[in-house]
Design a protein around this motif. Sequence first.
Motif, PDB file in Angstrom:
ATOM      1  N   GLU A  11       0.846  -1.203   0.000  1.00 57.05           N
ATOM      2  CA  GLU A  11       0.000   0.000   0.000  1.00 57.05           C
ATOM      3  C   GLU A  11       0.882   1.255   0.000  1.00 57.05           C
ATOM      4  O   GLU A  11       0.622   2.217  -0.723  1.00 57.05           O
ATOM      5  CB  GLU A  11      -0.924  -0.045   1.235  1.00 57.05           C
ATOM      6  N   ARG A  12       1.953   1.226   0.808  1.00 54.51           N
ATOM      7  CA  ARG A  12       2.849   2.390   0.858  1.00 54.51           C
ATOM      8  C   ARG A  12       3.510   2.618  -0.504  1.00 54.51           C
ATOM      9  O   ARG A  12       3.561   3.730  -1.010  1.00 54.51           O
ATOM     10  CB  ARG A  12       3.916   2.162   1.941  1.00 54.51           C
ATOM     11  N   GLU A  15       1.073   4.147  -2.885  1.00 53.58           N
ATOM     12  CA  GLU A  15       0.812   5.548  -2.563  1.00 53.58           C
ATOM     13  C   GLU A  15       1.977   6.424  -3.021  1.00 53.58           C
ATOM     14  O   GLU A  15       1.769   7.473  -3.634  1.00 53.58           O
ATOM     15  CB  GLU A  15       0.603   5.687  -1.061  1.00 53.58           C
ATOM     16  N   GLU A  16       3.205   5.945  -2.754  1.00 53.81           N
ATOM     17  CA  GLU A  16       4.379   6.714  -3.179  1.00 53.81           C
ATOM     18  C   GLU A  16       4.388   6.891  -4.698  1.00 53.81           C
ATOM     19  O   GLU A  16       4.741   7.927  -5.217  1.00 53.81           O
ATOM     20  CB  GLU A  16       5.671   5.997  -2.742  1.00 53.81           C
ATOM     21  N   GLY A  18       1.727   6.775  -6.545  1.00 56.70           N
ATOM     22  CA  GLY A  18       0.471   7.393  -6.972  1.00 56.70           C
ATOM     23  C   GLY A  18      -0.235   6.550  -8.017  1.00 56.70           C
ATOM     24  O   GLY A  18      -0.797   7.070  -8.977  1.00 56.70           O
ATOM     25  N   ARG A  35      -3.997  -2.400  -6.245  1.00 63.13           N
ATOM     26  CA  ARG A  35      -4.387  -1.726  -5.014  1.00 63.13           C
ATOM     27  C   ARG A  35      -5.875  -1.395  -4.986  1.00 63.13           C
ATOM     28  O   ARG A  35      -6.510  -1.430  -3.950  1.00 63.13           O
ATOM     29  CB  ARG A  35      -3.588  -0.422  -4.939  1.00 63.13           C
ATOM     30  N   ASP A 360     -10.051   1.503   1.876  1.00 59.50           N
ATOM     31  CA  ASP A 360     -10.014   2.657   0.990  1.00 59.50           C
ATOM     32  C   ASP A 360     -10.869   3.776   1.612  1.00 59.50           C
ATOM     33  O   ASP A 360     -12.090   3.617   1.772  1.00 59.50           O
ATOM     34  CB  ASP A 360     -10.576   2.208  -0.373  1.00 59.50           C
TER      35      ASP A 360
END
Length: 468
Positions: A11-12, A15-16, A18, A35, A360
């Motif tokens: 997940e990280r 997110e990094e 995008g 994701r 989410d």
Amino acid sequence: MPSDHEWLVYERWAEEKGSDLIHFDVLGTDIVVLRSLKAASELLDKRSSIYSDRPFTPALSVLLGFDWVLASFPYGEKFRAMRKAFHTSFQPSVVKDYYPLHRRAAHQLLKNILSAPDETPQHLRYMAGGVILDIAYGIKTKPRDDPYVEAAERALSAVTTVVSPSARLFDMFPMLLYMPSWVPGAGYKKTAKFLQNYSRDILENPFQFTKEALANGTASPSIATTMLSQLGKNSSQEDELLAKQLTANVYIAGADTTVCAIQNFLLAMMLYPDTQRRAQTELDSVIGCDRLPDLSNIDALPYVNALVLEVLRRVAFRVAWGVVAPLGFPHRLMVNDSYEGYFLPRGSLFIGNIWAMLHDKSVYGVDAQDFNPQRFLDHDLPEPDVVWGFGRRVCPGRHMARDSVWLAIASILATFNINKALDEKGEEIEVVDDHISGIVAYPVPFKSEITPRSADSVMLIQSTEIYD
Ligand code: HEM
């Protein structure tokens, strides 16, 4: 690849970056982690006919001898036959026939907790194992020290060795299977040879029990009984093998996951006591205090239902099927494909990050991390269906699993209070909301204090009959 709390690391990374989709290469194999629900539904659900293969898992299928585990079957004839058989025995109209067996197991669970509350984790294993052995083989297990439950648990513990680094080595380098005994991993090879006995025991012994019971005219109704009775004179050895493998799969895939969900419920009740009180208030007003809730009461108990959905939503990241090992149980793409400009080569492995989808914030709100059953009542939220996986590989035991989890949770809430345990000074022992990575990632072991809600609850539990 991360080996711990993979769901958070993925997940990280997403997110990094995008992005809905992260991609990396492990020893020449493309791994894609999805994701978002949107990407997973588009690929794993809508394009399921090309995304439903599994990677070869030598540690499980060859070394340990669990070549009959459906979760590792490649997409093909054998897979289709087993899925069809699962559907026949576990579709919604059929799982209703199992209600009395769930009831028996739930009542036994309450009796066991009453007599030895500190052994609740063990009682949960017996409950889940008991239901499965009853449904699959008509075996009425003993409340403790049951030889069939013990054998099945040994088989499960053998399966969990596939997450060890030495077993992963064989999944990454299958050619090690054919190497001499001095090469790395030889120790595991030896252990696995011994553990093959456990695979054989769970596959053969309970099935043999039902065959003999059928021959003696003492068999209880069960999946094995039905399948064996349907085998006519023209049936082949394969037909019997299918029945044998199907029933063994129920334990291997169903026991740990069910127990894990109920363990997560106990943990949530200690961390969010208000939700526990609210569910108990609803049970008291709808069911009363002189009988126990039953599966026929599901529709009359909206808050309890929402609580079960919330347990399942949060269990997602503990059920780490898709993220178990570099080449564990992801979906394998069978032909070249593309998605939003990405080229996806044949043979790529797809992991749905179910945890990320069920946490989410745009769907579940800013408090997505919290345990809050009310969210399902206040907002028009979809049920957390992805907890069961995707497409043609979706969990075939989901309807029965939900019944089992629902009844255990409702029965415990109706009769017991779940609190944090106290230390010698009378202070509460804190519990951590964290999980161990594994095939099924359990909550970190915790201490709890489970006490009957009232003298009436004790009488109610004692008065339940265990029908054979
Ligand atoms: C709360 C309990 C359970 C949860 C959360 C759960 C979840 C899952 C998930 C996420 C998968 C992987 C799906 C995919 O690859 O996309 C799966 C597969 C599977 N589950 Fe369950 N499950 C549960 C209980 C059960 C039960 C009780 C049974 C048996 C009656 C069962 C039988 C299976 C089987 C056989 C597979 C492999 C399917 C295949 O590869 O085609 N599960 N489950």
